[in-house]
Design an enzyme around this catalytic site. Structure first.
Site, PDB file in Angstrom:
ATOM      1  NE  ARG A   1      28.241  25.757  21.726  1.00 16.01           N
ATOM      2  CZ  ARG A   1      27.753  25.923  20.501  1.00 16.01           C
ATOM      3  NH1 ARG A   1      26.474  26.069  20.309  1.00 16.01           N
ATOM      4  NH2 ARG A   1      28.568  25.962  19.469  1.00 16.01           N
TER       5      ARG A   1
ATOM      6  NE  ARG B   1      20.006  28.276  19.218  1.00 24.52           N
ATOM      7  CZ  ARG B   1      20.227  27.853  17.974  1.00 24.52           C
ATOM      8  NH1 ARG B   1      19.431  28.237  16.995  1.00 24.52           N
ATOM      9  NH2 ARG B   1      21.226  27.039  17.713  1.00 24.52           N
TER      10      ARG B   1
ATOM     11  NE  ARG C   1      20.747  34.551  20.302  1.00 22.95           N
ATOM     12  CZ  ARG C   1      20.733  35.209  19.149  1.00 22.95           C
ATOM     13  NH1 ARG C   1      20.457  36.479  19.123  1.00 22.95           N
ATOM     14  NH2 ARG C   1      21.019  34.581  18.027  1.00 22.95           N
TER      15      ARG C   1
ATOM     16  CG  ASP D   1      30.935  31.609  19.604  1.00 21.27           C
ATOM     17  OD1 ASP D   1      30.147  30.693  19.879  1.00 21.27           O
ATOM     18  OD2 ASP D   1      31.619  31.615  18.564  1.00 21.27           O
TER      19      ASP D   1
ATOM     20  CE1 TYR E   1      32.395  27.878  12.616  1.00 17.31           C
ATOM     21  CE2 TYR E   1      34.179  27.033  13.970  1.00 17.31           C
ATOM     22  CZ  TYR E   1      32.869  26.985  13.561  1.00 17.31           C
ATOM     23  OH  TYR E   1      32.016  26.042  14.078  1.00 17.31           O
TER      24      TYR E   1
HETATM   25  O1  1CP Z   1      27.083  27.378  27.994  1.00 19.56           O
HETATM   26  C1  1CP Z   1      27.895  27.425  27.074  1.00 19.56           C
HETATM   27  O2  1CP Z   1      28.663  26.476  26.799  1.00 19.56           O
HETATM   28  C2  1CP Z   1      27.903  28.678  26.281  1.00 19.56           C
HETATM   29  C3  1CP Z   1      29.170  29.205  25.800  1.00 19.56           C
HETATM   30  C4  1CP Z   1      29.553  28.759  24.397  1.00 19.56           C
HETATM   31  C5  1CP Z   1      30.649  27.960  24.048  1.00 19.56           C
HETATM   32  C6  1CP Z   1      31.593  27.239  24.989  1.00 19.56           C
HETATM   33  C7  1CP Z   1      28.937  29.164  23.185  1.00 19.56           C
HETATM   34  C8  1CP Z   1      27.731  29.981  23.062  1.00 19.56           C
HETATM   35  N1  1CP Z   1      29.700  28.706  22.134  1.00 19.56           N
HETATM   36  C9  1CP Z   1      30.732  27.961  22.625  1.00 19.56           C
HETATM   37  C10 1CP Z   1      31.809  27.300  21.895  1.00 19.56           C
HETATM   38  C11 1CP Z   1      31.727  27.168  20.425  1.00 19.56           C
HETATM   39  N2  1CP Z   1      31.245  28.058  19.496  1.00 19.56           N
HETATM   40  C12 1CP Z   1      32.285  26.073  19.725  1.00 19.56           C
HETATM   41  C13 1CP Z   1      33.027  24.936  20.363  1.00 19.56           C
HETATM   42  C14 1CP Z   1      32.091  23.982  21.017  1.00 19.56           C
HETATM   43  C15 1CP Z   1      31.259  23.112  20.106  1.00 19.56           C
HETATM   44  O3  1CP Z   1      31.853  22.388  19.310  1.00 19.56           O
HETATM   45  O4  1CP Z   1      30.032  23.171  20.239  1.00 19.56           O
HETATM   46  C16 1CP Z   1      32.078  26.291  18.359  1.00 19.56           C
HETATM   47  C17 1CP Z   1      32.485  25.376  17.225  1.00 19.56           C
HETATM   48  C18 1CP Z   1      31.421  27.545  18.223  1.00 19.56           C
HETATM   49  C19 1CP Z   1      31.034  28.238  16.973  1.00 19.56           C
HETATM   50  C20 1CP Z   1      29.589  28.517  16.984  1.00 19.56           C
HETATM   51  N3  1CP Z   1      29.020  29.576  17.628  1.00 19.56           N
HETATM   52  C21 1CP Z   1      28.564  27.715  16.483  1.00 19.56           C
HETATM   53  C22 1CP Z   1      28.752  26.377  15.795  1.00 19.56           C
HETATM   54  C23 1CP Z   1      28.548  26.510  14.321  1.00 19.56           C
HETATM   55  C24 1CP Z   1      29.012  25.256  13.608  1.00 19.56           C
HETATM   56  O5  1CP Z   1      29.932  25.395  12.799  1.00 19.56           O
HETATM   57  O6  1CP Z   1      28.464  24.168  13.870  1.00 19.56           O
HETATM   58  C25 1CP Z   1      27.340  28.330  16.783  1.00 19.56           C
HETATM   59  C26 1CP Z   1      25.956  27.887  16.419  1.00 19.56           C
HETATM   60  C27 1CP Z   1      27.655  29.502  17.519  1.00 19.56           C
HETATM   61  C28 1CP Z   1      26.696  30.449  18.154  1.00 19.56           C
HETATM   62  C29 1CP Z   1      26.485  30.178  19.595  1.00 19.56           C
HETATM   63  N4  1CP Z   1      27.515  30.170  20.544  1.00 19.56           N
HETATM   64  C30 1CP Z   1      26.985  29.970  21.791  1.00 19.56           C
HETATM   65  C31 1CP Z   1      25.558  29.822  21.638  1.00 19.56           C
HETATM   66  C32 1CP Z   1      24.584  29.614  22.755  1.00 19.56           C
HETATM   67  C33 1CP Z   1      25.261  29.949  20.268  1.00 19.56           C
HETATM   68  C34 1CP Z   1      23.874  29.926  19.626  1.00 19.56           C
HETATM   69  C35 1CP Z   1      23.544  31.342  19.326  1.00 19.56           C
HETATM   70  C36 1CP Z   1      22.108  31.701  19.483  1.00 19.56           C
HETATM   71  O7  1CP Z   1      21.396  31.611  18.481  1.00 19.56           O
HETATM   72  O8  1CP Z   1      21.678  32.171  20.557  1.00 19.56           O
END
Ligand code: 1CP
Length: 348
Positions: free
Chosen positions: A30, A34, A43, A80, A156
């Site tokens: 990640r 943010r 964003r 994502d 999910y």
């Molecule tokens: O730099 C990077 O790594 C960005 C790319 C990336 C990756 C590899 C994002 C962007 N998401 C992910 C993977 C991801 N998404 C996972 C597996 C990794 C982990 O365990 O952290 C999971 C479970 C998700 C699902 C997801 N998408 C969540 C988690 C929710 C939960 O159940 O805890 C969230 C918050 C998102 C949104 C998201 N995805 C990525 C970002 C930067 C964000 C935040 C969105 C925002 O508000 O800008």
């Protein structure tokens, strides 16, 4: 597994292929996100989070941001894990502040309604982002593609969003394993095709995130996490035998050893809880390891951060190793702490 030879491949790729490198490559799960003001600004330009994932220009921009600022050794495609259910035809959206939402699958008919037909057309903008990254990244930076593992994605799809206990998804798997298996098979196929195409377009390695793997009894972990990931890795290797695959089976404890021996992954992402001595003796002999700084030690900074880093480096840097976090970076992480970490890892 330790190989002394030094090829002219990139640092990260050499480490993933089992070399003990002159210094450990470093990137963060990640790393775009943010905690970076430039991410928050981009964003705002996008029309919501999914729109950012499907906008090649903006998605490439946020992928480049942490590379420009910190010069990490690897860059992970910005997207994502939930683009897969979306591509299969499920409704997916992101609510500000509450995270991902999906129209939850309720029964076998809902699975029948999903389709692989539009996978590549749906993912066209993501593939274009990969091409832009390939073109624009510094030549020493390794491009990582990624997808969620079937179980983590399916959790999910059935829960309709994040979950504390995965009660609906696990109950479905226990009570109706045949229909659950159909869903797993579909997601295995979609994920294999998706990752292979990311590699075709320029990804040099791929990471499979099984972030919620640590909730199953041993036999079910094998059936619902290990086996599906193994099939995806086999499909990738059949087409791209030289492309290393990283698997992150988070919180599976001693079963990390089973994943090291049987998954076919070249590298395993370590969660924060594992004994480093045990990893060194039991896991690193078989595969490259990646991890596992606690993201909250990075938030804390100071001595706690330095000690955590030294502990990891002193245990794992004698073998094939990639420095990373044990889970994704959190939004409240101070940027100066990321700089402190980089300085320490690079100076070790
Ligand atoms: O730099 C990077 O790594 C960005 C790319 C990336 C990756 C590899 C994002 C962007 N998401 C992910 C993977 C991801 N998404 C996972 C597996 C990794 C982990 O365990 O952290 C999971 C479970 C998700 C699902 C997801 N998408 C969540 C988690 C929710 C939960 O159940 O805890 C969230 C918050 C998102 C949104 C998201 N995805 C990525 C970002 C930067 C964000 C935040 C969105 C925002 O508000 O800008």
């Amino acid at each position: 597994m330790q190989k002394p030879m030094k090829t002219n491949e990139k640092l990260m790729i050499r480490a993933l292929k089992g070399e003990k490198t002159e210094r450990p490559p470093i990137w963060l799960m990640r790393q775009a996100g943010r905690y970076l003001p430039e991410y928050r600004a981009t964003r705002k330009e996008a029309n919501g989070f999914l729109d950012l994932c499907y906008n090649p220009e903006l998605a490439a921009e946020v992928t480049f941001q942490p590379i420009r600022r910190f010069g990490f050794d690897a860059s992970i495609l910005f997207s994502d894990i939930l683009v897969i259910p979306h591509a299969l035809g499920q409704k997916v959206w992101f609510e500000e502040g509450t995270g991902p939402k999906l129209e939850a699958l309720q029964d076998a008919q809902d699975i029948e309604n999903l389709t692989l037909e539009n996978l590549h057309s749906h993912m066209a903008p993501v593939y274009e982002t990969v091409e832009r990254l390939k073109e624009g990244l510094p030549e020493e930076t390794t491009l990582i593609g990624f997808a969620g593992a079937p179980w983590t994605v399916i959790s999910y799809m059935i829960e309709g969003g994040s979950s504390k206990d995965y009660a609906k998804a696990k109950s479905w798997a226990f009570a109706q394993p045949e229909t659950f298996q159909k869903l797993v098979d579909l997601v295995v196929e979609a994920t294999s095709l998706y990752l292979i195409e990311q590699i075709n377009r320029g990804a040099e390695t791929v990471q499979i995130f099984d972030s919620w793997a640590g909730v199953w009894p041993e036999w079910a972990l094998r059936k619902w996490c290990l086996e599906p990931c193994k099939r995806i890795i086999q499909s990738i290797k059949a087409v791209h035998p030289d492309v290393p695959v990283i698997l992150f089976p988070r919180l599976v404890g001693p079963s990390y050893k089973t994943f090291a021996l049987e998954s076919g992954a070249d590298a395993l992402g370590l969660d924060t809880t594992l004994s480093l001595q045990w990893v060194r003796e039991e896991i690193q002999k078989h595969v490259t390891v990646q991890g596992n700084l606690d993201p909250l030690a990075l938030v804390a900074g100071g001595k706690a951060l330095d000690q955590s880093i030294d502990d990891i480096l002193s245990h794992l840097s004698d073998g094939p190793f990639v420095f990373n976090l044990g889970h994704g970076i959190v939004p409240q992480t101070p940027i100066e702490h990321v700089e402190q970490m980089l300085k320490r890892v690079r100076g070790f």
